[in-house]
Design an enzyme around this catalytic site. Sequence first.
Site, PDB file in Angstrom:
ATOM      1  CE  LYS A  46      -3.902   2.330   0.754  1.00 53.83           C
ATOM      2  NZ  LYS A  46      -4.626   2.564  -0.278  1.00 53.83           N
ATOM      3  CG  ASN A  70     -10.137   3.056  -5.518  1.00 49.58           C
ATOM      4  OD1 ASN A  70      -9.424   3.908  -4.828  1.00 49.58           O
ATOM      5  ND2 ASN A  70      -9.603   2.497  -6.700  1.00 49.58           N
ATOM      6  CG  ASN A 100       2.987   2.765  -4.523  1.00 51.93           C
ATOM      7  OD1 ASN A 100       2.534   3.907  -4.229  1.00 51.93           O
ATOM      8  ND2 ASN A 100       2.756   2.449  -5.804  1.00 51.93           N
ATOM      9  CG  ASN A 128       0.641   6.913  -7.144  1.00 49.54           C
ATOM     10  OD1 ASN A 128       0.280   7.347  -8.079  1.00 49.54           O
ATOM     11  ND2 ASN A 128      -0.326   6.595  -5.967  1.00 49.54           N
ATOM     12  CB  CYS A 131      -3.009   8.598  -6.729  1.00 46.34           C
ATOM     13  SG  CYS A 131      -4.632   7.901  -6.001  1.00 46.34           S
ATOM     14  CE  LYS A 166      -0.077   1.813 -10.301  1.00 40.75           C
ATOM     15  NZ  LYS A 166      -0.549   1.178  -8.947  1.00 40.75           N
ATOM     16  CG  ASN A 193      -2.815   4.515 -10.560  1.00 42.46           C
ATOM     17  OD1 ASN A 193      -3.954   4.311  -9.984  1.00 42.46           O
ATOM     18  ND2 ASN A 193      -1.880   4.990  -9.693  1.00 42.46           N
TER      19      ASN A 193
END
Lengths: 304, 266
Positions: A46, A70, A100, A128, A131, A166, A193
């Site tokens: 996570k 989500n 991550n 990341n 997001c 990512k 993603n």
Amino acid sequence: MAVDTSVKIGEWQLANPIMTASGTFGYGEEFRPFVDLSALGAIVVKGISLNPRPGNPPPRVVETASGMLNAIGLQNVGVDRFISEKMPMIRRLGAQVVVNILGDSLEDYQQLAAKLDHVEGIAAIEVNISCPNVKKGGVAYGTDPAMAARVTEVVARASSRPVIIKLSPNVTDITVIARAVEGAGATAISLINTLIGMAIDIRSGQPKLANIMGGLSGPAIKPVALRMVYQVASTVKIPVIGIGGITTLEDVIEFMMAGATAVQIGTANFVNPAISGELVTGLGRYLQDSGRKAATELIGCVKI
Amino acid sequence: MGISVELQYLETGQVLENALVGPDTCRMEIRSPKITAAAQPGQFVMVSVAHDSTDPLLRRPLSIHLADNGVLTLLYRMVGKGTRLMSQMKKGDEISLLGPLGRGFQIHDAAHHCLVGGGLGVAPLLFLGTEIKRRRPEERLTILLGGRSRNELLALDDFQKIAPVHLATDDGSSGLHGLVTDLLGQEIEGPATIYTCGPTPMMKGVASLARQRTWPCQVSLETMMACGMGACLGCTVQRPGFDETEKKYVHVCKDGPVFEAAEIWR
């Protein structure tokens, strides 16, 4: 003769190309009753930020046709507690672990990478920059090539481990971002993603997610993900890790044929918590049955 | 806290019976020996409703109605595509279950155990009542059930076999004409431990009365869920009055679904 299922991400050798995607596999521990974690290529835990984040108000998830939206909001305990509380447990899992990281600023990313670089038991860092749920930072870094390159540079300098960037699919031309992060020193690129989406409850007239919009994942996004993996793998020389709705062995093979060196299993873990282990076994059998000597033979073998 | 993860299984069960038992409500019996043996009252299972299909994609969380002798019973309402598909399953069909999941009811010593259920919220209370009676046969047990009308009082016969049952209906067609909360205020005197499951406004009413009377009160919550096992962090409930990052939200699948009422509502 035994088939060689291993693949390489830079200097890092994975026993096989099956990984689990960040945010869909907890800290690994939750899946121990269902998967031999040491048999997986790697697990990605996570996403971790510098400071703890409470995440978004509920409702945070909603099911859509062959997928889900989500808006968890990157809830996590923060890097210090992650290192002191979660890492000792994660080290005992016997898995290859990718951490991550996500930040609101270049300084955040730099500090996260530096703090984690002293921690044992981490095989690679995944960054990341994509997001869609956090209003500041997250989106901008993933959609602007110059910003994406700067984050990559900062993390690559602060980390002695492989750095995986990512990418977000919510851009006009993903190959531009891919080239930018490759040029800035990324070891590998993972994509995609989630795609930004929305759902409305027609009885209440309100969005189904409190955050209004959320990230779409699951089999619904697979063709989009496959196309982007193909585009990026055809553009860059560094390894590409395919993500997006992968649920079956056929999906894994498709992504590798499109150019992925490895894949990450995401939403499918929610449907079948044993799926990642089943895909490792299934891939080995497929390679054997199809007369191949190595998993690497699949990478980019699509006939155009 | 919580149940050891070692006691969770992914098990292919066999449908033994699946029948309509109330308005839009079905009862399914499944042979599922591993999950049944590990199940505790208040826990739930994630049920795969669409075999080899990606729509519906996610499993459905359903509380365990009974777990006995290798047979798991689920009481569920047809609210959408998933549960409608489930209602069409036949005897002999295979059904994939993940569980038992979550933190169930805690059964401690009590002079008087009182179960308060509303609508489909009675589902986990039958297993709970059965276990209280089995584990603590000397202690008093009372069951209060509420529904909109007589035909929405579910599993009534089963409850009446284990303890005295008092009823309340919104339309007065059975028992007290009013809320199950009113029934609780009238019927229960002296020290008691309350266990409740039902619509949120009902449970808040029950929890509020319990607080006034200083009764310990456990509540069973329901939310949208993707994984059911603490990985997705989607099944959040906000705790009013807790602003610190760490305590602002709880997750129904792992922290619950059963909570002390005071953990959630103040």
